[in-house]
Motif scaffolding. Structure first.
Motif, PDB file in Angstrom:
ATOM      1  N   ALA A  49       4.630  -1.974  16.466  1.00 32.81           N
ATOM      2  CA  ALA A  49       3.338  -2.507  16.002  1.00 32.81           C
ATOM      3  C   ALA A  49       2.792  -3.581  16.936  1.00 32.81           C
ATOM      4  O   ALA A  49       1.751  -4.175  16.647  1.00 32.81           O
ATOM      5  N   LEU A 285       4.408  -5.714   7.875  1.00 35.21           N
ATOM      6  CA  LEU A 285       3.879  -4.471   8.437  1.00 35.21           C
ATOM      7  C   LEU A 285       3.091  -3.685   7.403  1.00 35.21           C
ATOM      8  O   LEU A 285       2.079  -3.046   7.733  1.00 35.21           O
ATOM      9  N   ARG A 288      -0.266  -5.323   7.150  1.00 38.81           N
ATOM     10  CA  ARG A 288      -1.065  -4.987   8.327  1.00 38.81           C
ATOM     11  C   ARG A 288      -1.604  -3.565   8.236  1.00 38.81           C
ATOM     12  O   ARG A 288      -2.756  -3.293   8.562  1.00 38.81           O
ATOM     13  N   SER A 289      -0.765  -2.655   7.759  1.00 41.41           N
ATOM     14  CA  SER A 289      -1.186  -1.261   7.621  1.00 41.41           C
ATOM     15  C   SER A 289      -2.296  -1.130   6.593  1.00 41.41           C
ATOM     16  O   SER A 289      -3.270  -0.391   6.785  1.00 41.41           O
ATOM     17  N   SER A 292      -5.536  -2.283   8.103  1.00 45.74           N
ATOM     18  CA  SER A 292      -6.058  -1.332   9.078  1.00 45.74           C
ATOM     19  C   SER A 292      -6.715  -0.136   8.386  1.00 45.74           C
ATOM     20  O   SER A 292      -7.623   0.502   8.949  1.00 45.74           O
ATOM     21  N   ALA A 293      -6.243   0.166   7.168  1.00 43.17           N
ATOM     22  CA  ALA A 293      -6.767   1.330   6.455  1.00 43.17           C
ATOM     23  C   ALA A 293      -8.110   1.058   5.792  1.00 43.17           C
ATOM     24  O   ALA A 293      -8.774   1.969   5.310  1.00 43.17           O
TER      25      ALA A 293
END
Length: 294
Positions: A49, A285, A288-289, A292-293
């Motif tokens: 990442a 993480l 963060r994911s 981002s979505a």
């Protein structure tokens, strides 16, 4: 260290982290000195990442084989409580010193004299880049035999066979004092001549050059990369981690951490045997994911 499992307190970083700094013993490593599959996966996911991972430990470079297979990207580790930055890419037995922040022998001798007077019965070991040297009364490390055995004053002379190797730290052991009492006594007696800390459950102190700590060397490594302390997430369990945890933007004491570490950290995760570092990395993480979505 505490023996009960605390309720974790895992605050989210206020800015996206760019570097994870983790201690090893009692933190990343389980008590059997292994790195769990879950932790290996979390470290790899962080690197994938774009988050750098630094191992920051009191261990000497020759004890880093336990994590050599798990380095990614830069391959660097901070060893000896900040006394050295080591490139682990060479594999077991081939570690290369990238930076050394040595303890001057004259300062070491001065501190040894003070501690001999303040805590009679103290014995000493000298950690150099090429190995450890210790006094006859110092408890031997059976898996790491000494290069030489002699009084500390002789081990630190310019005539010593190892005088060309920088001193990384001095170790001081007392057979009777409690670990915290020994640390307090030593810091009061020695003052700011050197940095004194501990990471062992026994009365074993680790003495580095003035201003040398996990935090100060980590700060140098981050500055080279343009990374601010706010972008660092740190993990630790013992007093030698306190400065690093205080410096980092977000920090986590392990569930098995010393009381001073709990007080210094901004958060708390579960114990090392429960993969406390991986638990936090996974949450970072996942967050963060999720962002981002959106």
């Amino acid at each position: 260290m505490t023996s009960t499992t605390p309720r974790p307190r895992i605050p989210a970083p206020s800015v996206p982290p760019r570097l994870i700094a983790t201690d090893l013993d009692g933190t990343l490593l389980r008590d059997d000195k292994s790195v769990s599959e879950r932790t290996v996966a979390a470290l790899a996911a962080a690197e994938a990442a774009g988050i750098e991972v630094f191992f920051v430990t009191g261990r000497p470079a020759r004890w880093m084989d336990v994590v050599s297979d798990h380095v990614h990207g830069h391959g660097l580790a901070i060893c000896g409580n900040g006394a050295a930055v080591v490139d682990l890419h060479g594999g077991p037995g081939s570690h290369r010193f990238v930076m050394v922040r040595e303890l001057e022998p004259a300062i070491a001798l001065d501190v040894i004299g003070i501690l001999r007077a303040a805590a009679p019965g103290t014995s000493f070991a000298i950690e150099r880049t090429g190995g450890v040297h210790h006094e006859p009364a110092y408890p031997p490390l059976h898996l790491d035999p000494a290069v030489s055995v002699a009084p500390a004053e002789k081990l630190l002379t310019a005539e010593s066979d190892s005088a060309d190797q920088p001193v990384l730290k001095v170790l001081a052991h007392h057979p009777e004092l409690s670990p915290d009492a020994f640390l307090t006594l030593a810091r009061v007696a020695v003052g700011d001549r050197v940095e004194i800390t501990r990471s062992s459950p026994t009365a074993l102190l680790e003495i580095s050059g003035p201003g040398v700590s996990k935090a100060s060397t980590l700060a140098l490594c981050c500055a080279e990369r343009g990374i601010s302390h706010e972008e660092v997430v740190a993990f630790g369990d013992m007093p030698n981690d306190v400065e690093m945890l205080t410096w980092a933007g977000v920090s986590y004491a392990m569930g098995n951490a010393h009381a001073d570490v709990i007080a210094a950290a901004s958060g708390r995760t579960v114990a090392n045997n429960e993969d406390g570092v991986a638990v936090v990395i996974e949450r970072i993480l996942a967050a963060r994911s999720g962002e981002s979505a959106r």
